[in-house]
Design a protein around this motif. Structure first.
Motif, PDB file in Angstrom:
ATOM      1  N   ILE A  36     -36.462 -48.717  84.927  1.00 24.39           N
ATOM      2  CA  ILE A  36     -36.600 -48.064  83.629  1.00 24.39           C
ATOM      3  C   ILE A  36     -35.487 -47.043  83.329  1.00 24.39           C
ATOM      4  N   LEU A  37     -35.044 -46.331  84.364  1.00 22.56           N
ATOM      5  CA  LEU A  37     -34.016 -45.299  84.147  1.00 22.56           C
ATOM      6  C   LEU A  37     -32.683 -45.954  83.769  1.00 22.56           C
ATOM      7  N   PHE A  38     -32.349 -47.008  84.502  1.00 13.67           N
ATOM      8  CA  PHE A  38     -31.115 -47.746  84.221  1.00 13.67           C
ATOM      9  C   PHE A  38     -31.160 -48.338  82.807  1.00 13.67           C
ATOM     10  N   VAL A  39     -32.308 -48.962  82.482  1.00 12.27           N
ATOM     11  CA  VAL A  39     -32.453 -49.602  81.172  1.00 12.27           C
ATOM     12  C   VAL A  39     -32.324 -48.555  80.062  1.00 12.27           C
ATOM     13  N   THR A  40     -32.969 -47.395  80.255  1.00  9.41           N
ATOM     14  CA  THR A  40     -32.882 -46.333  79.233  1.00  9.41           C
ATOM     15  C   THR A  40     -31.440 -45.882  79.075  1.00  9.41           C
ATOM     16  N   PHE A  41     -30.767 -45.728  80.208  1.00  9.73           N
ATOM     17  CA  PHE A  41     -29.359 -45.306  80.176  1.00  9.73           C
ATOM     18  C   PHE A  41     -28.518 -46.302  79.365  1.00  9.73           C
ATOM     19  N   VAL A  42     -28.745 -47.582  79.606  1.00 11.57           N
ATOM     20  CA  VAL A  42     -27.949 -48.609  78.924  1.00 11.57           C
ATOM     21  C   VAL A  42     -28.278 -48.626  77.426  1.00 11.57           C
ATOM     22  N   ILE A  43     -29.573 -48.639  77.109  1.00 12.11           N
ATOM     23  CA  ILE A  43     -29.956 -48.739  75.685  1.00 12.11           C
ATOM     24  C   ILE A  43     -29.440 -47.534  74.901  1.00 12.11           C
ATOM     25  N   THR A  44     -29.635 -46.323  75.427  1.00 16.05           N
ATOM     26  CA  THR A  44     -29.194 -45.129  74.683  1.00 16.05           C
ATOM     27  C   THR A  44     -27.667 -45.116  74.526  1.00 16.05           C
ATOM     28  N   GLY A  45     -26.972 -45.549  75.569  1.00 19.07           N
ATOM     29  CA  GLY A  45     -25.507 -45.557  75.499  1.00 19.07           C
ATOM     30  C   GLY A  45     -24.997 -46.521  74.435  1.00 19.07           C
ATOM     31  N   VAL A  46     -25.601 -47.711  74.390  1.00 20.42           N
ATOM     32  CA  VAL A  46     -25.165 -48.711  73.411  1.00 20.42           C
ATOM     33  C   VAL A  46     -25.565 -48.268  71.993  1.00 20.42           C
ATOM     34  N   LEU A  47     -26.762 -47.684  71.909  1.00 18.95           N
ATOM     35  CA  LEU A  47     -27.246 -47.237  70.591  1.00 18.95           C
ATOM     36  C   LEU A  47     -26.350 -46.136  70.012  1.00 18.95           C
ATOM     37  N   SER A  48     -25.950 -45.181  70.843  1.00 20.83           N
ATOM     38  CA  SER A  48     -25.090 -44.083  70.371  1.00 20.83           C
ATOM     39  C   SER A  48     -23.811 -44.637  69.774  1.00 20.83           C
ATOM     40  N   SER A  49     -23.218 -45.587  70.463  1.00 22.21           N
ATOM     41  CA  SER A  49     -21.966 -46.164  69.991  1.00 22.21           C
ATOM     42  C   SER A  49     -22.188 -46.915  68.673  1.00 22.21           C
ATOM     43  N   THR A  50     -23.350 -47.594  68.568  1.00 22.22           N
ATOM     44  CA  THR A  50     -23.659 -48.325  67.331  1.00 22.22           C
ATOM     45  C   THR A  50     -23.843 -47.349  66.173  1.00 22.22           C
ATOM     46  N   ILE A  51     -24.536 -46.237  66.451  1.00 25.62           N
ATOM     47  CA  ILE A  51     -24.753 -45.223  65.395  1.00 25.62           C
ATOM     48  C   ILE A  51     -23.403 -44.681  64.924  1.00 25.62           C
ATOM     49  N   LEU A  52     -22.501 -44.455  65.863  1.00 28.90           N
ATOM     50  CA  LEU A  52     -21.170 -43.948  65.491  1.00 28.90           C
ATOM     51  C   LEU A  52     -20.487 -44.926  64.536  1.00 28.90           C
ATOM     52  N   ARG A  53     -20.554 -46.207  64.866  1.00 31.76           N
ATOM     53  CA  ARG A  53     -19.922 -47.201  63.977  1.00 31.76           C
ATOM     54  C   ARG A  53     -20.622 -47.226  62.631  1.00 31.76           C
ATOM     55  N   PHE A  54     -21.935 -47.023  62.652  1.00 34.88           N
ATOM     56  CA  PHE A  54     -22.704 -47.016  61.410  1.00 34.88           C
ATOM     57  C   PHE A  54     -22.203 -45.913  60.468  1.00 34.88           C
ATOM     58  N   PHE A  55     -21.959 -44.735  61.014  1.00 36.89           N
ATOM     59  CA  PHE A  55     -21.518 -43.623  60.167  1.00 36.89           C
ATOM     60  C   PHE A  55     -20.045 -43.739  59.754  1.00 36.89           C
ATOM     61  N   CYS A  56     -19.258 -44.399  60.564  1.00 39.33           N
ATOM     62  CA  CYS A  56     -17.829 -44.464  60.250  1.00 39.33           C
ATOM     63  C   CYS A  56     -17.454 -45.711  59.454  1.00 39.33           C
ATOM     64  N   PRO A 154     -29.390 -37.927  75.455  1.00 38.46           N
ATOM     65  CA  PRO A 154     -29.811 -37.204  76.668  1.00 38.46           C
ATOM     66  C   PRO A 154     -31.286 -36.804  76.624  1.00 38.46           C
ATOM     67  N   ILE A 155     -31.792 -36.494  75.408  1.00 36.75           N
ATOM     68  CA  ILE A 155     -33.207 -36.090  75.320  1.00 36.75           C
ATOM     69  C   ILE A 155     -34.103 -37.242  75.778  1.00 36.75           C
ATOM     70  N   THR A 156     -33.791 -38.456  75.307  1.00 33.92           N
ATOM     71  CA  THR A 156     -34.601 -39.615  75.705  1.00 33.92           C
ATOM     72  C   THR A 156     -34.571 -39.782  77.225  1.00 33.92           C
ATOM     73  N   LEU A 157     -33.383 -39.647  77.788  1.00 34.46           N
ATOM     74  CA  LEU A 157     -33.246 -39.826  79.235  1.00 34.46           C
ATOM     75  C   LEU A 157     -34.077 -38.779  79.995  1.00 34.46           C
ATOM     76  N   ILE A 158     -34.059 -37.544  79.488  1.00 37.31           N
ATOM     77  CA  ILE A 158     -34.831 -36.476  80.146  1.00 37.31           C
ATOM     78  C   ILE A 158     -36.330 -36.786  80.068  1.00 37.31           C
ATOM     79  N   ILE A 159     -36.783 -37.209  78.880  1.00 37.54           N
ATOM     80  CA  ILE A 159     -38.210 -37.513  78.711  1.00 37.54           C
ATOM     81  C   ILE A 159     -38.635 -38.617  79.681  1.00 37.54           C
ATOM     82  N   VAL A 160     -37.817 -39.688  79.737  1.00 36.11           N
ATOM     83  CA  VAL A 160     -38.151 -40.802  80.637  1.00 36.11           C
ATOM     84  C   VAL A 160     -38.183 -40.312  82.093  1.00 36.11           C
ATOM     85  N   HIS A 161     -37.214 -39.468  82.421  1.00 38.09           N
ATOM     86  CA  HIS A 161     -37.142 -38.933  83.788  1.00 38.09           C
ATOM     87  C   HIS A 161     -38.411 -38.141  84.133  1.00 38.09           C
ATOM     88  N   LEU A 162     -38.839 -37.276  83.207  1.00 38.45           N
ATOM     89  CA  LEU A 162     -40.021 -36.448  83.477  1.00 38.45           C
ATOM     90  C   LEU A 162     -41.264 -37.308  83.666  1.00 38.45           C
TER      91      LEU A 162
END
Ligand code: GP9
Ligand code: MN
Length: 674
Positions: A36-56, A154-162
């Motif tokens: 789950i930690l690895f999956v969260t890391f991957v999804i959030t990382g890919v999503l952040s990059s997608t959001i950046l492209r969305f705004f630009c 990072p917030i999502t990752l922290i929540i999953v970690h806790l």
């Protein structure tokens, strides 16, 4: 034989069992649960990059680009796979560090894109000392809510970690060999994705990746993480280039000019200004289209308009800046070279030898100087003005700067010019011929020192006669309070400083044998929404037109791009009514100034990327550092692969390809300074 059969059956059973499990979703569910930690890391990382492209990048095929998502997945899963090398209890700190790193890349690029409409470069890190000075401008105008959105990661990752901690997930034990196996398995998965990604790329994708100047395109197809990695390598190149490959670059550069003798030679303006003194004015953020505007019958730029009317006015002129803005303009103006592909020439290449206007004039007996009342190290000018051949650079320490006489970034233009006239007077006494650059400063973003610009209303004021015969002044809201409105006020101030400068020079007799050359250094990066306001106001009804009004004129992205034109004017006291008093409407770029003006002043630079406008005339093509280009007929946006027609003549595909090829060839010279 029997043994092979048994093994085969065993494998077959295993595969069938796994396939069944996958079909039923067991395996995937199981995998997610255990990783789950690895999956969260991957999804959030890919999503952040997608959001950046969305705004630009505003079209869906850009921000949901399959290639970019795949590329991000390759990078993030590869980084994530290394997490398995750690014991379960040590994995979270690793993922968190990497997550912060990836989030920072997205956030920095988000802010950077708003400011420069481009993606960030590691080479700009060496410029952070200058960013301090314009830092307020950035914070006030650029940092927006959308830049903070990436914190979700990072917030999502922290929540999953806790949550995992609560479930004792980290108490598990894994053998070292298991950890290595898991790492390898996950890395192989990234490898398979990488192969699919590489197969999906077109030859154009590869070529643009290699050339690197079309940053939007690279981010669109390769994702932000690969772009940033490539940028890191390219940014280190200048340092490496100085050690290796210099000779090869020099050869390629000189070869480029070997068979280029088109549009050269003399014309009716050759040597026309020979021996004249030159005052060059760097008009900070002055924009050409503002010259056409008036508010309440008062022009925004009465001085510029007067100079344009009495002198030689190049009304279709573009600066060709990259991230080095002011400094890029100074470079291109003085050398007819273009800015570098990454970083800025002023910072990365100040140690090179340039053939420049000041140097060529020095050969003709001129004394050369530059004046700018800002910190001498801003844009590395102290070093670079020396490289460009200025005999003396007057900077902040040469001016009296007090709290009262500052506007925006520093000494007010009026005060700067006043103090400069005294210096020029002395220079004139000591030197026979001189060439001096004065760099203005007040009209600099964020244009928020409004109370210091003086009275200039950008709302509409009317005197209305009432029924009882008395009159009343009514104010109708128009551009007051907008950034563009504040820009007009600021520009009106700068224009008036310019007017005072010319009057003072004249009063000192300094204009008698002098030509004034003025350029706008770049556009003012104003919001497009403000232009929609400006151009959709009904002067009769005093109402803004709504978007569904048939008369509504959208100031689209093409209008915005061609609206980036800046003024270029050559003026002298006695020019009015002569053949020099004319409007030159052929499209022209900053790199054409050195050949054009050089011909008039009597010098020639064989290694100029631009042309004498009076030789090339309407065949001219202006290339921008992002790969876009403009001719008299069309503006071409190479990132969007779309054009805007600028004349009634038909446009052929062949013509577009030919021009793009020329632009590409020229772009490949950017990094090769002699
Ligand atoms: C700084 C001034 C502004 O001294 O020239 O530079 P800019 O931010 O326009 O590149
Ligand atoms: Mn500037």
């Amino acid at each position: 034989m029997k043994r092979i059969k048994i093994t085969y059956n065993k494998i077959k059973d295993k595969v069938v069992k796994k396939a069944k499990e996958i079909k039923n979703g067991h395996l995937i569910r199981e995998y997610f649960k255990n990783n789950i930690l690895f999956v969260t890391f991957v999804i959030t990382g890919v999503l952040s990059s997608t959001i950046l492209r969305f705004f630009c990048m505003h079209t869906i095929e850009n921000y949901l680009s399959f290639k970019a998502i795949l590329a991000d997945l390759v990078v993030v899963s590869a980084i994530g796979s290394l997490g398995y090398l750690f014991k379960p209890k040590n994995r979270f700190p690793y993922y968190m560090t990497m997550n912060i790193f990836l989030t920072a890349i997205c956030m920095i690029n988000s802010v950077y894109y708003t400011f420069y409409t481009s993606f960030a470069s590691v080479s700009m890190l060496s410029l952070t000392q200058y960013i301090g000075d314009v830092g307020d401008a950035v914070v006030q105008n650029v940092l927006q809510i959308k830049d903070l959105i990436y914190i979700f990661s990072p917030i999502t990752l922290i929540i999953v970690h806790l949550k995992l901690k609560k479930k004792n997930y980290y108490k598990r034990f894994e053998l070292k060999s298991d950890r290595r196996k898991k790492t390898l398995k996950t890395l192989s998965f990234s490898g398979i994705l990488l192969i699919i990604f590489l197969i999906s790329l077109s030859p154009l994708d590869y070529s643009r990746f290699y050339k690197q100047w079309n940053k939007e395109y690279i981010v669109m197809k390769f994702g932000i993480y690969i772009y940033q990695g490539e940028d890191l390598i390219v940014s280190l190149q200048p340092k490496i280039n100085s050690m290796f490959g210099y000779n090869k670059a020099e050869k390629e550069f000189t070869d480029y000019f070997k068979d280029r003798n088109e549009y050269t030679g003399t014309n009716e303006y050759t040597n026309i200004f020979e021996g004249k003194n030159v005052i060059l004015i760097h008009g900070e953020s002055m924009m050409r289209n503002a010259m056409d505007l008036s508010f309440n019958g008062i022009e925004v730029t009465p001085t510029l308009n007067r100079l344009a009317k009495q002198g030689m006015f190049f009304s279709n002129f573009y600066s060709q800046v990259s991230v080095g803005t002011s400094s890029d303009s100074e470079l291109t103006y003085n050398t007819s070279l273009m800015p570098t592909k990454s970083g800025t020439a002023f910072v990365s290449y100040s140690d090179r030898t340039y053939i420049s206007t000041p140097k060529l004039l020095k050969e003709k007996g001129y004394y050369t100087f530059s004046m700018h009342a800002n910190n001498a190290d801003f844009w590395n000018r102290r070093a670079m003005h020396k490289s460009l051949g200025y005999d003396r650079f007057y900077s902040k320490k040469d001016y009296k700067v007090t709290k009262d006489n500052t506007i925006g970034l520093g000494l007010s233009d009026k005060e700067f010019f006043k103090q400069s006239v005294a210096k020029i007077k002395k220079i004139n006494e000591q030197h026979d011929k001189w060439y001096g650059l004065t760099i203005m400063l007040s009209n600099h973003t964020p244009f928020s020192d409004v109370e210091k610009y003086g009275d200039y209303s950008v709302d509409i004021k009317e005197t209305v006669t009432k029924e009882d015969g008395t009159t009343e002044e009514v104010t109708y809201p128009y551009m007051e309070g907008t950034k563009l409105g504040n820009y007009f006020k600021s520009l009106h101030y700068a224009d008036s400083a310019l007017g005072e400068f010319i009057d003072e020079l004249d009063a000192e007799g300094l204009l008698d044998n002098t030509i004034i050359v003025l350029y706008g250094d770049h556009d003012a990066r104003l919001p497009r929404a403000d232009y929609n306001k400006l151009y959709n106001y009904n002067m009769e009804t005093h109402q803004f037109l709504s978007e569904d009004d048939p008369n509504y004129k959208e100031y689209d992205s093409f209008q915005y791009e061609i609206g980036r034109r800046v003024p270029f004017i050559i003026w002298s006291k006695d020019m009015e009514g002569t053949k020099l008093n004319q409007e030159v409407t052929n499209v022209m770029g900053m790199y054409d100034v050195m050949p054009t003006l050089g011909n008039m002043l009597g010098f020639n630079n064989k290694y100029a990327l631009g042309h004498d406008i009076f030789n090339i005339k309407d065949n001219n093509l202006v290339v921008f550092p992002n790969g876009n280009w403009v001719t008299n007929k069309m503006y071409y946006n190479s990132q969007k692969e779309a054009y805007l027609s600028l004349s009634d003549e038909p446009i052929t595909e062949e013509e577009i390809n030919k021009n793009s090829e020329y632009a590409n060839k020229l772009m490949s010279q950017l990094q090769k300074k002699k």
